[in-house]
Design a protein around this motif. Structure first.
Motif, PDB file in Angstrom:
ATOM      1  N   UNK A   1       0.824  -1.210   0.000  1.00 46.19           N
ATOM      2  CA  UNK A   1       0.000   0.000   0.000  1.00 46.19           C
ATOM      3  C   UNK A   1       0.858   1.260   0.000  1.00 46.19           C
ATOM      4  N   UNK A   2       2.106   1.136   0.439  1.00 46.52           N
ATOM      5  CA  UNK A   2       3.015   2.279   0.440  1.00 46.52           C
ATOM      6  C   UNK A   2       3.246   2.794  -0.986  1.00 46.52           C
ATOM      7  N   UNK A   3       3.309   1.863  -1.934  1.00 43.04           N
ATOM      8  CA  UNK A   3       3.538   2.253  -3.324  1.00 43.04           C
ATOM      9  C   UNK A   3       2.371   3.081  -3.846  1.00 43.04           C
ATOM     10  N   UNK A   4       1.138   2.614  -3.616  1.00 47.95           N
ATOM     11  CA  UNK A   4      -0.022   3.371  -4.088  1.00 47.95           C
ATOM     12  C   UNK A   4      -0.133   4.708  -3.367  1.00 47.95           C
ATOM     13  N   UNK A   5       0.280   4.752  -2.094  1.00 46.68           N
ATOM     14  CA  UNK A   5       0.253   6.026  -1.359  1.00 46.68           C
ATOM     15  C   UNK A   5       1.187   7.042  -2.003  1.00 46.68           C
TER      16      UNK A   5
ATOM     17  N   UNK B   1       9.573   6.456  -9.278  1.00 47.53           N
ATOM     18  CA  UNK B   1       9.527   5.576  -8.114  1.00 47.53           C
ATOM     19  C   UNK B   1      10.261   4.263  -8.386  1.00 47.53           C
ATOM     20  N   UNK B   2      10.027   3.668  -9.532  1.00 55.06           N
ATOM     21  CA  UNK B   2      10.681   2.388  -9.819  1.00 55.06           C
ATOM     22  C   UNK B   2      12.186   2.565 -10.006  1.00 55.06           C
ATOM     23  N   UNK B   3      12.609   3.756 -10.417  1.00 58.88           N
ATOM     24  CA  UNK B   3      14.035   3.998 -10.567  1.00 58.88           C
ATOM     25  C   UNK B   3      14.750   4.190  -9.248  1.00 58.88           C
TER      26      UNK B   3
ATOM     27  N   UNK C   1      11.741  -5.911  -7.847  1.00 62.37           N
ATOM     28  CA  UNK C   1      12.026  -6.954  -8.839  1.00 62.37           C
ATOM     29  C   UNK C   1      11.494  -6.481 -10.183  1.00 62.37           C
ATOM     30  N   UNK C   2      11.833  -7.195 -11.243  1.00 63.72           N
ATOM     31  CA  UNK C   2      11.326  -6.812 -12.568  1.00 63.72           C
ATOM     32  C   UNK C   2       9.811  -6.914 -12.625  1.00 63.72           C
ATOM     33  N   UNK C   3       9.243  -7.929 -11.938  1.00 59.25           N
ATOM     34  CA  UNK C   3       7.784  -8.070 -11.911  1.00 59.25           C
ATOM     35  C   UNK C   3       7.127  -6.895 -11.210  1.00 59.25           C
ATOM     36  N   UNK C   4       7.734  -6.468 -10.063  1.00 58.38           N
ATOM     37  CA  UNK C   4       7.181  -5.327  -9.335  1.00 58.38           C
ATOM     38  C   UNK C   4       7.359  -4.043 -10.147  1.00 58.38           C
ATOM     39  N   UNK C   5       8.501  -3.936 -10.817  1.00 56.07           N
ATOM     40  CA  UNK C   5       8.774  -2.781 -11.680  1.00 56.07           C
ATOM     41  C   UNK C   5       7.634  -2.616 -12.700  1.00 56.07           C
TER      42      UNK C   5
ATOM     43  N   UNK D   1      -3.144  -2.051  -8.801  1.00 53.44           N
ATOM     44  CA  UNK D   1      -3.775  -1.798  -7.507  1.00 53.44           C
ATOM     45  C   UNK D   1      -2.931  -2.400  -6.386  1.00 53.44           C
ATOM     46  N   UNK D   2      -3.259  -2.014  -5.135  1.00 55.43           N
ATOM     47  CA  UNK D   2      -2.535  -2.555  -3.984  1.00 55.43           C
ATOM     48  C   UNK D   2      -2.682  -4.070  -3.902  1.00 55.43           C
ATOM     49  N   UNK D   3      -3.879  -4.585  -4.215  1.00 51.35           N
ATOM     50  CA  UNK D   3      -4.101  -6.031  -4.167  1.00 51.35           C
ATOM     51  C   UNK D   3      -3.224  -6.743  -5.192  1.00 51.35           C
ATOM     52  N   UNK D   4      -3.107  -6.141  -6.382  1.00 50.26           N
ATOM     53  CA  UNK D   4      -2.260  -6.738  -7.414  1.00 50.26           C
ATOM     54  C   UNK D   4      -0.789  -6.692  -7.018  1.00 50.26           C
ATOM     55  N   UNK D   5      -0.380  -5.581  -6.403  1.00 54.55           N
ATOM     56  CA  UNK D   5       1.007  -5.455  -5.945  1.00 54.55           C
ATOM     57  C   UNK D   5       1.314  -6.494  -4.868  1.00 54.55           C
ATOM     58  N   UNK D   6       0.331  -6.772  -4.013  1.00 57.56           N
ATOM     59  CA  UNK D   6       0.518  -7.791  -2.977  1.00 57.56           C
ATOM     60  C   UNK D   6       0.777  -9.155  -3.605  1.00 57.56           C
ATOM     61  N   UNK D   7      -0.007  -9.502  -4.603  1.00 62.02           N
ATOM     62  CA  UNK D   7       0.166 -10.797  -5.249  1.00 62.02           C
ATOM     63  C   UNK D   7       1.512 -10.893  -5.957  1.00 62.02           C
ATOM     64  N   UNK D   8       1.961  -9.785  -6.555  1.00 59.92           N
ATOM     65  CA  UNK D   8       3.280  -9.770  -7.183  1.00 59.92           C
ATOM     66  C   UNK D   8       4.361 -10.009  -6.137  1.00 59.92           C
ATOM     67  N   UNK D   9       4.234  -9.324  -4.996  1.00 62.75           N
ATOM     68  CA  UNK D   9       5.208  -9.494  -3.922  1.00 62.75           C
ATOM     69  C   UNK D   9       5.275 -10.919  -3.424  1.00 62.75           C
ATOM     70  N   UNK D  10       4.100 -11.540  -3.172  1.00 63.86           N
ATOM     71  CA  UNK D  10       4.057 -12.923  -2.683  1.00 63.86           C
ATOM     72  C   UNK D  10       4.667 -13.876  -3.702  1.00 63.86           C
ATOM     73  N   UNK D  11       4.369 -13.630  -4.989  1.00 61.31           N
ATOM     74  CA  UNK D  11       4.883 -14.520  -6.035  1.00 61.31           C
ATOM     75  C   UNK D  11       6.398 -14.438  -6.184  1.00 61.31           C
ATOM     76  N   UNK D  12       6.988 -13.335  -5.700  1.00 60.37           N
ATOM     77  CA  UNK D  12       8.450 -13.182  -5.785  1.00 60.37           C
ATOM     78  C   UNK D  12       9.134 -13.413  -4.441  1.00 60.37           C
TER      79      UNK D  12
END
Length: 564
Positions: A420-424, A435-437, A509-513, A521-532
């Motif tokens: 959620x920090x990213x979306x904030x 941000x990604x850089x 990670x490249x996926x999070x990038x 969305x925050x929910x999608x970012x969470x799933x990316x984080x868990x998958x990595x």
């Protein structure tokens, strides 16, 4: 004056009128207890006198000479209180401690013990001579010791001892009851390892609470009549405007408790019943700068430590107030602190002095906010910059740009988790491609109450179905061991002692990038984080539970389900 009923009983047991006159005179002229005065006549044996007085007072009696006392029980009563009231703690039952006294009619003992220890007192009768023997044995050699933790501390504010208000826990004299109460509140906070003191006015009473291991507990209630005087005392001690009661005020209090320097951060708040005061103890000696001690698991620690050793980028620590974010940042700074690097911090306020680090405190009234301090930092040839908190768009943009231009930036946000920090930040106006850089990793942190290792037992109510609902794998739920605290002397009956941090570490990670660039969305970012490989806060809490460090109830209290 001796009561008529007691006079008759004593005369029946052989005391003459002259003896009773001596007893009465001792009580009046020297202020000693009736038990002491009767023992002084030496007309009755100690066991006989004890039996007579216990029956008269209708209280249990205890023979301290034949009773084996545990030092841990005796030491529940501070030396100053034990000697002032001539009392000895002889046993503990739940939240009650059994207090031996020669004067069981003195009900003030119950109030004083409750205030000093947090326990309720049950009084039993003992001979004064045996009490003297115990006081001599357990306390006389400790009179020169420092109060509380007994170790020297360094101040977080740099004030010298002579600049401080000196408070003594033994042999002290006070000008008034208000001064005594104010000093004892501060001393008890220090001695019991509390982090905060709350002084709260209500319609008919003043409540004083302290926070220990994250939980508030009431230590005393006073008449509302003393509210103004007590609040004024604290405001005077930390240099606040006593006349201003309509607006909040902030200040700092530097004291020395038995020559040990202690600092408090003080805040006042006008409520409908008067000013509330909250004081936070800043104990630099308790500052953990070793990240392993903070509770990091190896996997998360490796990611975080790798990030804070990078030459540039931004590392964020997130969580609610009181979750230990500042401590984690200080630990990271300590890892980087060396003669070769220029480290600058902007803080509100500066809580602890770090040798070798240039620390700046915000002063909003004159325009010295985080954003303006950051701008100045960039002209100070920095290597590492710490910003106490990213609160607005301007601070966020400057922090990210500083990370993009070759500096390591550490900071905090108040968000619930890492993703959620990213979306904030994006909502605050930080461009996703910037941000990604800049982003290296985000650490979400919580503090959990650590089980008391002396009294933890297996939690028989933690069934496999219950553990399954918590998030434990089905093939492991039936054989997992879960513990709970049942309360003991070591933890003052709480079942927990100290706190431990849990961490959710989201690394770039490249996926999070790709997810950030497409504004997931925050929910999608969470799933990316868990998958990595990211372990959520709930998963981190479950690891601590299975290690026997925290209870299942604490997992439910501190973290939310990953399915929420």
């Amino acid at each position: 004056m001796l009561e008529a009923g007691l006079v008759k009983i004593l005369e029946e047991n052989g005391l003459s009128k002259e003896d009773l006159a001596t007893v009465d005179a001792l009580g009046r002229e020297q202020g000693v207890s009736l038990m002491y005065a009767l023992e002084h006549t030496r007309k009755l044996s100690e066991p006989r006198l004890l039996s007579i007085m216990a029956e008269y007072y209708q209280v249990p009696k205890v023979d301290l000479r034949s009773k084996h006392l545990q030092p841990a029980i005796v030491s529940l009563i501070p030396a100053s209180l034990a000697e002032a009231f001539r009392i000895v703690s002889v046993d503990r039952v739940g939240n009650n401690i059994i207090i031996a006294t020669g004067n069981p009619k003195n009900l003030l003992i119950i109030e004083k013990v409750r205030f000093a220890t947090g326990y309720f007192a049950r009084l039993v009768l003992a001979s004064e001579s045996s009490i003297s023997m115990i006081l001599q044995k357990y306390y006389s050699t400790k009179l020169a010791a420092t109060g509380g933790k007994g170790k020297q501390k360094t101040t977080g504010r740099g004030a010298t001892t002579k600049d401080r208000i000196a408070i003594k826990t033994r042999g002290a004299t006070y000008d008034s009851d208000i001064l005594e109460l104010a000093d004892k509140v501060l001393v008890q906070c220090f001695q019991r390892g509390a982090s905060d003191v709350h002084i709260e006015p209500y319609a008919s009473y003043l409540r004083i609470r302290i926070r220990i291991d994250g939980l508030l507990m009431e230590i005393v209630r006073e008449s509302i009549d003393i509210k103004a005087a007590l609040v004024s005392r604290f405001k005077v001690m930390c240099g606040l405007d006593v006349a201003e009661t309509r607006l909040p005020q902030d200040g700092n209090l530097a004291i020395a408790i038995d020559d040990v320097p202690i600092d408090f951060r003080v805040s006042t708040l006008p409520t409908i019943y008067g000013e509330k005061v909250v004081m936070r103890l800043l104990d630099q000696s308790a500052l953990k700068v070793d990240m392993i001690d903070l509770g990091f698991e190896k996997k998360e620690l490796d990611i975080f430590r790798y990030a804070v050793q990078r030459p540039w980028g931004i590392v964020l620590v997130t969580g609610p107030t009181g979750s230990g974010k500042t401590t984690t940042l200080y630990s990271a700074l300590s890892d980087r602190n060396s003669i070769e690097e220029n480290i600058l911090t902007a803080e509100d306020p500066v809580e602890y002095n770090l040798d070798g680090v240039n620390q700046v405190e915000t002063k909003v009234k004159i325009g010295l906010n985080f954003a303006n301090i950051l701008k100045s930092f960039l002209r100070q040839d920095p290597d590492v910059i710490m910003v106490g908190e990213i609160r607005d768009t301007e601070t966020a943009s400057i922090a990210v740009n500083a990370a993009l231009t070759g500096h390591l930036v550490l900071s905090t946000l108040h968000t619930n988790n890492s993703y959620e920090t990213i979306t904030r930040l994006v909502n605050m106006g930080v461009a996703p491609h910037n941000l990604v850089g800049a982003l290296l990793c985000i650490v979400a942190q919580r503090l959990m109450r650590r089980l008391c290792q002396a009294c933890k037992v297996i939690d028989t109510q933690a069934s496999p179905d219950y553990l399954l609902n918590l998030g434990i794998r089905k093939d492991f739920a039936h054989k997992a061991k879960v513990y709970k605290g049942q309360g003991c002397e070591e933890c003052n009956g709480l079942g927990s002692k100290g706190r431990v941090a849990i961490h959710e570490v989201l690394r770039m990670t490249s996926q999070l990038y790709n997810a950030i660039v497409r504004e997931a969305t925050a929910a999608e970012l969470k799933q990316v984080g868990i998958s990595t490989g990211m372990r959520t806060l709930r998963q981190a809490a479950l690891i601590k539970m299975l290690q026997g460090v925290v209870s299942a109830a604490e997992v439910v209290k501190v973290t939310s389900s990953d399915s929420d």
